[in-house]
Scaffold this motif. Sequence first.
Motif, PDB file in Angstrom:
ATOM      1  N   ARG A 105      -7.910 -12.075  -6.535  1.00 17.34           N
ATOM      2  CA  ARG A 105      -9.323 -11.643  -6.975  1.00 17.34           C
ATOM      3  C   ARG A 105      -9.970 -13.113  -7.024  1.00 17.34           C
ATOM      4  N   THR A 106      -9.535 -14.050  -7.586  1.00 20.07           N
ATOM      5  CA  THR A 106     -10.140 -15.326  -7.586  1.00 20.07           C
ATOM      6  C   THR A 106     -10.201 -15.974  -6.285  1.00 20.07           C
ATOM      7  N   GLY A 107      -9.254 -15.583  -5.254  1.00 19.98           N
ATOM      8  CA  GLY A 107      -9.315 -16.002  -4.010  1.00 19.98           C
ATOM      9  C   GLY A 107     -10.387 -15.603  -3.174  1.00 19.98           C
ATOM     10  N   LEU A 108     -10.894 -14.304  -3.316  1.00 19.44           N
ATOM     11  CA  LEU A 108     -12.038 -13.758  -2.694  1.00 19.44           C
ATOM     12  C   LEU A 108     -13.157 -14.311  -3.247  1.00 19.44           C
ATOM     13  N   GLN A 109     -13.198 -14.244  -4.566  1.00 20.66           N
ATOM     14  CA  GLN A 109     -14.411 -14.769  -5.287  1.00 20.66           C
ATOM     15  C   GLN A 109     -14.773 -16.049  -4.819  1.00 20.66           C
ATOM     16  N   ASP A 110     -13.786 -17.193  -4.537  1.00 24.05           N
ATOM     17  CA  ASP A 110     -14.159 -18.678  -4.087  1.00 24.05           C
ATOM     18  C   ASP A 110     -14.068 -18.855  -2.699  1.00 24.05           C
ATOM     19  N   GLY A 111     -13.682 -17.869  -2.134  1.00 20.50           N
ATOM     20  CA  GLY A 111     -13.554 -18.031  -0.559  1.00 20.50           C
ATOM     21  C   GLY A 111     -12.291 -18.684  -0.146  1.00 20.50           C
ATOM     22  N   SER A 112     -11.124 -19.073  -1.023  1.00 16.57           N
ATOM     23  CA  SER A 112      -9.829 -19.378  -0.715  1.00 16.57           C
ATOM     24  C   SER A 112      -9.032 -18.284   0.290  1.00 16.57           C
ATOM     25  N   VAL A 113      -9.400 -17.242  -0.098  1.00 14.09           N
ATOM     26  CA  VAL A 113      -8.621 -16.026   0.791  1.00 14.09           C
ATOM     27  C   VAL A 113      -9.815 -15.514   1.835  1.00 14.09           C
ATOM     28  N   ALA A 114      -9.559 -15.903   3.075  1.00 13.64           N
ATOM     29  CA  ALA A 114     -10.526 -15.403   3.939  1.00 13.64           C
ATOM     30  C   ALA A 114     -10.330 -14.106   4.620  1.00 13.64           C
ATOM     31  N   GLU A 115      -9.232 -13.680   4.663  1.00 16.70           N
ATOM     32  CA  GLU A 115      -8.876 -12.284   5.315  1.00 16.70           C
ATOM     33  C   GLU A 115      -7.573 -11.361   4.569  1.00 16.70           C
ATOM     34  N   VAL A 116      -7.649 -10.279   4.450  1.00 16.15           N
ATOM     35  CA  VAL A 116      -6.734  -9.309   4.083  1.00 16.15           C
ATOM     36  C   VAL A 116      -6.615  -8.381   5.014  1.00 16.15           C
ATOM     37  N   PHE A 117      -5.101  -8.145   5.279  1.00 14.89           N
ATOM     38  CA  PHE A 117      -4.853  -6.903   6.293  1.00 14.89           C
ATOM     39  C   PHE A 117      -3.586  -6.329   5.688  1.00 14.89           C
ATOM     40  N   ALA A 118      -3.560  -5.102   6.313  1.00 16.68           N
ATOM     41  CA  ALA A 118      -2.217  -4.378   5.975  1.00 16.68           C
ATOM     42  C   ALA A 118      -1.633  -3.956   7.324  1.00 16.68           C
ATOM     43  N   CYS A 119      -0.172  -3.687   7.392  1.00 13.49           N
ATOM     44  CA  CYS A 119       0.525  -3.350   8.541  1.00 13.49           C
ATOM     45  C   CYS A 119       1.483  -2.121   8.600  1.00 13.49           C
ATOM     46  N   GLY A 120       1.717  -1.548   9.363  1.00 11.20           N
ATOM     47  CA  GLY A 120       2.757  -0.524   9.487  1.00 11.20           C
ATOM     48  C   GLY A 120       2.579   0.041  10.880  1.00 11.20           C
ATOM     49  N   LEU A 153       0.949  -1.418   0.140  1.00 14.26           N
ATOM     50  CA  LEU A 153      -0.082  -0.017  -0.081  1.00 14.26           C
ATOM     51  C   LEU A 153       1.020   1.223  -0.130  1.00 14.26           C
ATOM     52  N   GLY A 154       0.358   2.511  -0.131  1.00 14.80           N
ATOM     53  CA  GLY A 154       1.159   3.601  -0.002  1.00 14.80           C
ATOM     54  C   GLY A 154       1.853   3.870   1.200  1.00 14.80           C
ATOM     55  N   GLY A 155       1.823   3.324   2.530  1.00  8.04           N
ATOM     56  CA  GLY A 155       2.483   3.298   3.391  1.00  8.04           C
ATOM     57  C   GLY A 155       2.524   2.072   4.121  1.00  8.04           C
ATOM     58  N   MET A 156       1.894   0.811   3.935  1.00 10.34           N
ATOM     59  CA  MET A 156       1.738  -0.285   4.562  1.00 10.34           C
ATOM     60  C   MET A 156       2.193  -1.620   3.719  1.00 10.34           C
ATOM     61  N   ASN A 157       2.396  -2.563   4.297  1.00 10.43           N
ATOM     62  CA  ASN A 157       2.723  -3.874   4.015  1.00 10.43           C
ATOM     63  C   ASN A 157       1.436  -4.697   3.857  1.00 10.43           C
ATOM     64  N   VAL A 158       1.248  -5.535   3.107  1.00 15.64           N
ATOM     65  CA  VAL A 158      -0.107  -6.204   2.738  1.00 15.64           C
ATOM     66  C   VAL A 158      -0.006  -7.801   2.974  1.00 15.64           C
ATOM     67  N   PHE A 159      -0.994  -8.581   3.785  1.00 15.56           N
ATOM     68  CA  PHE A 159      -0.834  -9.791   4.039  1.00 15.56           C
ATOM     69  C   PHE A 159      -2.290 -10.411   3.643  1.00 15.56           C
ATOM     70  N   LEU A 160      -2.294 -11.852   3.109  1.00 11.57           N
ATOM     71  CA  LEU A 160      -3.599 -12.568   2.939  1.00 11.57           C
ATOM     72  C   LEU A 160      -3.627 -13.640   3.636  1.00 11.57           C
ATOM     73  N   VAL A 161      -4.631 -14.093   4.253  1.00 16.85           N
ATOM     74  CA  VAL A 161      -5.066 -15.128   5.025  1.00 16.85           C
ATOM     75  C   VAL A 161      -5.854 -16.142   4.286  1.00 16.85           C
ATOM     76  N   GLY A 162      -5.337 -17.061   4.060  1.00 21.78           N
ATOM     77  CA  GLY A 162      -5.966 -18.209   3.396  1.00 21.78           C
ATOM     78  C   GLY A 162      -7.057 -19.015   4.163  1.00 21.78           C
ATOM     79  N   ALA A 163      -8.105 -19.436   3.694  1.00 24.98           N
ATOM     80  CA  ALA A 163      -9.303 -20.420   4.216  1.00 24.98           C
ATOM     81  C   ALA A 163      -8.616 -21.521   5.015  1.00 24.98           C
ATOM     82  N   SER A 164      -7.235 -21.996   4.677  1.00 24.84           N
ATOM     83  CA  SER A 164      -6.643 -22.986   5.004  1.00 24.84           C
ATOM     84  C   SER A 164      -5.742 -22.696   6.323  1.00 24.84           C
ATOM     85  N   GLY A 165      -5.586 -21.367   6.585  1.00 27.35           N
ATOM     86  CA  GLY A 165      -4.836 -20.853   7.844  1.00 27.35           C
ATOM     87  C   GLY A 165      -3.375 -20.116   7.327  1.00 27.35           C
ATOM     88  N   THR A 166      -3.101 -20.382   6.155  1.00 24.20           N
ATOM     89  CA  THR A 166      -1.865 -20.359   5.608  1.00 24.20           C
ATOM     90  C   THR A 166      -1.786 -18.584   5.539  1.00 24.20           C
TER      91      THR A 166
END
Length: 372
Positions: free
Chosen positions: A302-317, A248-261
Amino acid sequence: MSTTHAPELSSAAAAFDIRRTDAPRDDVERAALLESPAFGTVFTDHMARITWTADGGWQDRRVEKHGPLLLDPAAAVLHYGQEIFEGLKAYRHADASVWTFRAHANAARFAASARRLALPELPAEDFLGSIEALVATDAAWVPDGDETSLYLRPFMYASESFLGVRPARAVEYLVIASPVGPYFASGVHPVAIWVAEDFHRAGPGGTGAAKCGGNYAASLLPQQEAYEKGCEQVCFLDAATNTQLEELGGMNVFLVGASGTVTTPALSGTILEGVTRSSVIALLRAAGREVVERSIPLAELRTGLQDGSVAEVFACGTAAVVTPIGRLAGEDFDLTVGDGATGTVTAAVRRELTDIQYGRVPDPHGWMHRLV
């Protein structure tokens, strides 16, 4: 956890000459300013400062009145952008002591940014000493409310007056401090992110891994576009292929999979190596989660958000700590992350990180350093 014994100033901090302001804010005015501090709009009474010259090196370490800087119109920073900065916080613990978080990591990144911008590398002891000396002088400015802290902004700029493309032979290093509340005025809540596909933050071989003003200046126009699209932040793709998530403009980004990874973009030289990023990775791995650092195609997200394999997205800084992302949008898509609420993994890592920072739980990693 906090201890009750107040530390003595380090020898590096003691090297700073304390030149107190002749017009400090009184207790009543300071209390009013600390009541609900907006991010980066109120500043303490003093600032730390060191001067550098090519002939004399680092000299004149002092804490002085916070105030305007005297710059010649030909100062190199105004014409060639030779400057860097850092961001870290001081936290008030329940016993009234004041601590900072992983300041050694900020010192190392500051030195790395200096190398990339052809600036002199500030010794880590001077970086840490300047913070300790300033916070000790302005300790009354460290707020004690929920989600509040004293934001510290070390920065360095080329002060030599000349016109010509070469590294400056005179530099100023300063630290200013601002009591702050949550980075987002509305508090911690899922934010909407606009994916910029026409602009890039940095390119291969550029200054993406350095914390310098030019990177942020380049993000302002796409950030403005994000606001116009109803989003609070912008996410950049890589400049080489325009397909991979970067930051992001001032933060790093993380994806949380439905599997927990948990997955985050690998450091590539175009992404800032965030101190909060590395801390989040350490906390997640200590909790038993698999964390993968790799290239992440936008199409995969995009695919993960549509099929539910990506459960969460967050940014940090440093400024926003950990911020849940509830919506991801672009020119041809508009997707909700999960149910649009803060996810359980996001909430847990944010709580664990802030509990360490505010001294509510033990610090098994040795990240906290007492200032006052």
